[in-house]
Design a protein around this motif. Structure first.
Motif, PDB file in Angstrom:
ATOM      1  N   PRO A  90       3.499  10.749  -3.033  1.00  0.00           N
ATOM      2  CA  PRO A  90       2.594  11.118  -4.355  1.00  0.00           C
ATOM      3  C   PRO A  90       1.634   9.417  -4.964  1.00  0.00           C
ATOM      4  CG  PRO A  90       3.618  11.688  -4.765  1.00  0.00           C
ATOM      5  CD  PRO A  90       4.349  11.266  -3.603  1.00  0.00           C
ATOM      6  N   ALA A  91       2.837   8.713  -4.723  1.00  0.00           N
ATOM      7  CA  ALA A  91       3.322   7.196  -6.206  1.00  0.00           C
ATOM      8  C   ALA A  91       4.222   6.577  -4.775  1.00  0.00           C
ATOM      9  CB  ALA A  91       4.420   7.577  -7.547  1.00  0.00           C
ATOM     10  N   VAL A  92       4.314   5.565  -5.267  1.00  0.00           N
ATOM     11  CA  VAL A  92       5.244   4.253  -4.858  1.00  0.00           C
ATOM     12  C   VAL A  92       6.787   4.819  -5.645  1.00  0.00           C
ATOM     13  CG1 VAL A  92       6.286   1.923  -4.966  1.00  0.00           C
ATOM     14  CG2 VAL A  92       3.850   2.228  -4.705  1.00  0.00           C
ATOM     15  N   CYS A  93       7.657   5.825  -4.657  1.00  0.00           N
ATOM     16  CA  CYS A  93       8.858   6.274  -5.374  1.00  0.00           C
ATOM     17  C   CYS A  93       9.991   5.456  -4.346  1.00  0.00           C
ATOM     18  CB  CYS A  93       8.917   7.743  -5.430  1.00  0.00           C
ATOM     19  SG  CYS A  93       7.689   8.245  -4.243  1.00  0.00           S
ATOM     20  N   GLU A  94      10.734   6.184  -4.509  1.00  0.00           N
ATOM     21  CA  GLU A  94      12.261   5.867  -3.662  1.00  0.00           C
ATOM     22  C   GLU A  94      12.661   6.282  -2.623  1.00  0.00           C
ATOM     23  OE1 GLU A  94      16.071   9.660  -5.472  1.00  0.00           O
ATOM     24  OE2 GLU A  94      16.221   6.954  -5.414  1.00  0.00           O
ATOM     25  N   GLY A  95      11.645   7.401  -2.458  1.00  0.00           N
ATOM     26  CA  GLY A  95      11.183   8.664  -1.208  1.00  0.00           C
ATOM     27  C   GLY A  95      10.374   7.105   0.180  1.00  0.00           C
ATOM     28  N   VAL A  96      10.175   6.099  -0.672  1.00  0.00           N
ATOM     29  CA  VAL A  96       9.403   5.199   0.882  1.00  0.00           C
ATOM     30  C   VAL A  96      10.413   4.593   0.735  1.00  0.00           C
ATOM     31  CG1 VAL A  96       7.524   3.022   0.455  1.00  0.00           C
ATOM     32  CG2 VAL A  96       7.053   4.819  -0.973  1.00  0.00           C
ATOM     33  N   THR A  97      11.336   3.762  -0.305  1.00  0.00           N
ATOM     34  CA  THR A  97      12.525   3.109   0.437  1.00  0.00           C
ATOM     35  C   THR A  97      13.377   3.518   1.738  1.00  0.00           C
ATOM     36  OG1 THR A  97      12.421   1.675  -2.407  1.00  0.00           O
ATOM     37  CG2 THR A  97      14.456   1.359  -0.278  1.00  0.00           C
ATOM     38  N   LYS A 100      11.826   4.360   5.055  1.00  0.00           N
ATOM     39  CA  LYS A 100      11.569   3.553   6.272  1.00  0.00           C
ATOM     40  C   LYS A 100      13.485   2.918   6.089  1.00  0.00           C
ATOM     41  CE  LYS A 100       8.502   1.114   6.476  1.00  0.00           C
ATOM     42  NZ  LYS A 100       7.519   1.012   7.536  1.00  0.00           N
ATOM     43  N   ARG A 101      13.974   2.937   5.586  1.00  0.00           N
ATOM     44  CA  ARG A 101      15.742   2.808   5.814  1.00  0.00           C
ATOM     45  C   ARG A 101      15.945   3.420   6.913  1.00  0.00           C
ATOM     46  NH1 ARG A 101      20.608   4.344   5.922  1.00  0.00           N
ATOM     47  NH2 ARG A 101      20.314   6.575   4.853  1.00  0.00           N
ATOM     48  N   LEU A 102      15.536   4.746   7.400  1.00  0.00           N
ATOM     49  CA  LEU A 102      15.856   5.694   8.179  1.00  0.00           C
ATOM     50  C   LEU A 102      14.412   5.391   9.493  1.00  0.00           C
ATOM     51  CD1 LEU A 102      15.840   8.775   5.798  1.00  0.00           C
ATOM     52  CD2 LEU A 102      17.587   7.781   7.236  1.00  0.00           C
ATOM     53  N   GLY A 103      13.764   4.361   9.318  1.00  0.00           N
ATOM     54  CA  GLY A 103      13.169   3.887  10.373  1.00  0.00           C
ATOM     55  C   GLY A 103      11.694   4.552   9.880  1.00  0.00           C
ATOM     56  N   ARG A 121       4.755  -4.179  -0.468  1.00  0.00           N
ATOM     57  CA  ARG A 121       6.437  -4.879  -0.835  1.00  0.00           C
ATOM     58  C   ARG A 121       7.818  -3.606  -0.531  1.00  0.00           C
ATOM     59  NH1 ARG A 121       5.864  -7.354  -7.122  1.00  0.00           N
ATOM     60  NH2 ARG A 121       5.154  -9.669  -6.837  1.00  0.00           N
ATOM     61  N   LEU A 122       8.091  -2.777  -0.366  1.00  0.00           N
ATOM     62  CA  LEU A 122       8.593  -1.038   0.201  1.00  0.00           C
ATOM     63  C   LEU A 122       8.105  -1.774   1.321  1.00  0.00           C
ATOM     64  CD1 LEU A 122       8.102   0.948  -2.809  1.00  0.00           C
ATOM     65  CD2 LEU A 122       9.828  -1.447  -2.203  1.00  0.00           C
ATOM     66  N   GLY A 123       7.820  -1.672   2.361  1.00  0.00           N
ATOM     67  CA  GLY A 123       7.068  -2.100   3.293  1.00  0.00           C
ATOM     68  C   GLY A 123       6.740  -0.704   3.673  1.00  0.00           C
ATOM     69  N   ALA A 124       5.654  -0.454   3.814  1.00  0.00           N
ATOM     70  CA  ALA A 124       4.412   0.826   3.268  1.00  0.00           C
ATOM     71  C   ALA A 124       3.250   0.576   4.264  1.00  0.00           C
ATOM     72  CB  ALA A 124       3.888   1.147   2.725  1.00  0.00           C
ATOM     73  N   ASP A 125       3.997   1.586   5.448  1.00  0.00           N
ATOM     74  CA  ASP A 125       2.805   0.788   6.546  1.00  0.00           C
ATOM     75  C   ASP A 125       0.813   1.604   6.301  1.00  0.00           C
ATOM     76  OD1 ASP A 125       4.732   1.082   9.128  1.00  0.00           O
ATOM     77  OD2 ASP A 125       5.514   2.473   7.044  1.00  0.00           O
ATOM     78  N   ALA A 126       0.842   2.170   5.495  1.00  0.00           N
ATOM     79  CA  ALA A 126      -0.901   2.899   4.843  1.00  0.00           C
ATOM     80  C   ALA A 126      -0.551   3.459   3.820  1.00  0.00           C
ATOM     81  CB  ALA A 126      -1.265   3.972   5.370  1.00  0.00           C
ATOM     82  N   PHE A 127      -1.509   3.298   2.524  1.00  0.00           N
ATOM     83  CA  PHE A 127      -1.536   4.060   1.589  1.00  0.00           C
ATOM     84  C   PHE A 127      -2.719   5.035   0.769  1.00  0.00           C
ATOM     85  CE2 PHE A 127      -1.327  -0.902   2.219  1.00  0.00           C
ATOM     86  CZ  PHE A 127      -0.152  -1.392   1.829  1.00  0.00           C
ATOM     87  N   LYS A 128      -2.043   5.773   1.062  1.00  0.00           N
ATOM     88  CA  LYS A 128      -2.570   7.053   0.605  1.00  0.00           C
ATOM     89  C   LYS A 128      -3.744   6.562  -1.127  1.00  0.00           C
ATOM     90  CE  LYS A 128      -1.505  11.743  -1.544  1.00  0.00           C
ATOM     91  NZ  LYS A 128       0.024  12.859  -1.871  1.00  0.00           N
ATOM     92  N   LEU A 129      -5.371   7.093  -0.882  1.00  0.00           N
ATOM     93  CA  LEU A 129      -5.889   6.432  -2.598  1.00  0.00           C
ATOM     94  C   LEU A 129      -5.234   7.596  -2.759  1.00  0.00           C
ATOM     95  CD1 LEU A 129      -6.981   4.541  -4.216  1.00  0.00           C
ATOM     96  CD2 LEU A 129      -8.551   5.235  -3.196  1.00  0.00           C
TER      97      LEU A 129
END
Length: 215
Positions: A90-97, A100-103, A121-129
């Motif tokens: 739901p946000a830019v958070c540690e879940g993103v990082t 991505k580390r887990l692939g 910057r964190l490598g998100a593939d797409a953006f949930k508006l």
């Protein structure tokens, strides 16, 4: 999985959040039967990880299955272990990082241009508006495409079938749809109604594709 290709191919992410795990599983399977190929099970639902595990076993390895409301690194690890193919935050958070580390590919929640840059910057593939309707609807999506013309946005929040068609026509990669599609099915409600709504949303996608072809 290639999340961006899947979003642009299927155009709808169905969001399942239920108080009844058995009903939530039936909802997932019904959506799959109706050819809604991208399904997200929100971790805020009852026994969501169990629903993901059971859905993965029933659907097999080829069906894209995501975990939503992923906030923490622990959430991301649990989603991965349960068999999720992608995560939605739901946000830019540690879940993103951690995802991505887990692939795992990530559909990261954003609202502002600053959020978009941080998610990139964190490598998100797409953006949930999110929440799209409160942010300004299709007009805000169009405005964001000014500084981010190639960014794959997925509006979520208050998206019914007509709004889905409008967002897609305004350049959304896909739309995320919860209660306007799911209704009460994930709480034990009517699956026939769910099937009807699923067909209406798929009809909106087809109408958008036909309009694009005719241009």
């Amino acid at each position: 999985m290639d999340l961006l290709t899947a979003l642009r191919t299927h155009r709808i992410v169905a969001i399942v959040r239920g108080a009844d795990p058995d009903a939530a599983l039936r909802t997932v399977l019904t959506l799959a039967e109706e050819r809604l190929a991208l399904i997200e099970v929100s971790l805020s639902g009852q026994d969501a990880l169990g629903v993901i595990r059971r859905a993965r076993a029933a659907l097999g390895p080829g069906a894209p299955l995501g975990a939503g409301t992923v906030l923490t690194a622990q959430d991301a690890r649990a989603a991965h272990d349960a068999g999720a193919d992608f995560v939605v935050t739901p946000a830019v958070c540690e879940g993103v990082t951690e995802a991505k580390r887990l692939g795992l590919p990530v559909l990261a929640g954003v609202m502002t241009p600053t959020d978009v840059v941080a998610a990139q910057r964190l490598g998100a593939d797409a953006f949930k508006l999110f929440p799209a309707a409160q942010a300004g609807g299709p007009g805000y999506l169009k405005a964001l495409h000014g500084p981010f013309p190639d960014a794959p946005f997925v509006p979520v929040g208050g998206v019914d079938a007509e709004a889905a068609r409008t967002y897609l026509a305004h350049g959304a990669a896909a739309v995320g749809v919860g209660s306007p599609l799911i209704g009460d099915a994930a709480d034990g409600g009517d699956l026939d109604g769910l099937r009807e709504r699923a067909r209406a949303f798929l009809g909106a996608v087809r109408a958008t594709a036909a309009a694009d072809t005719g241009r």
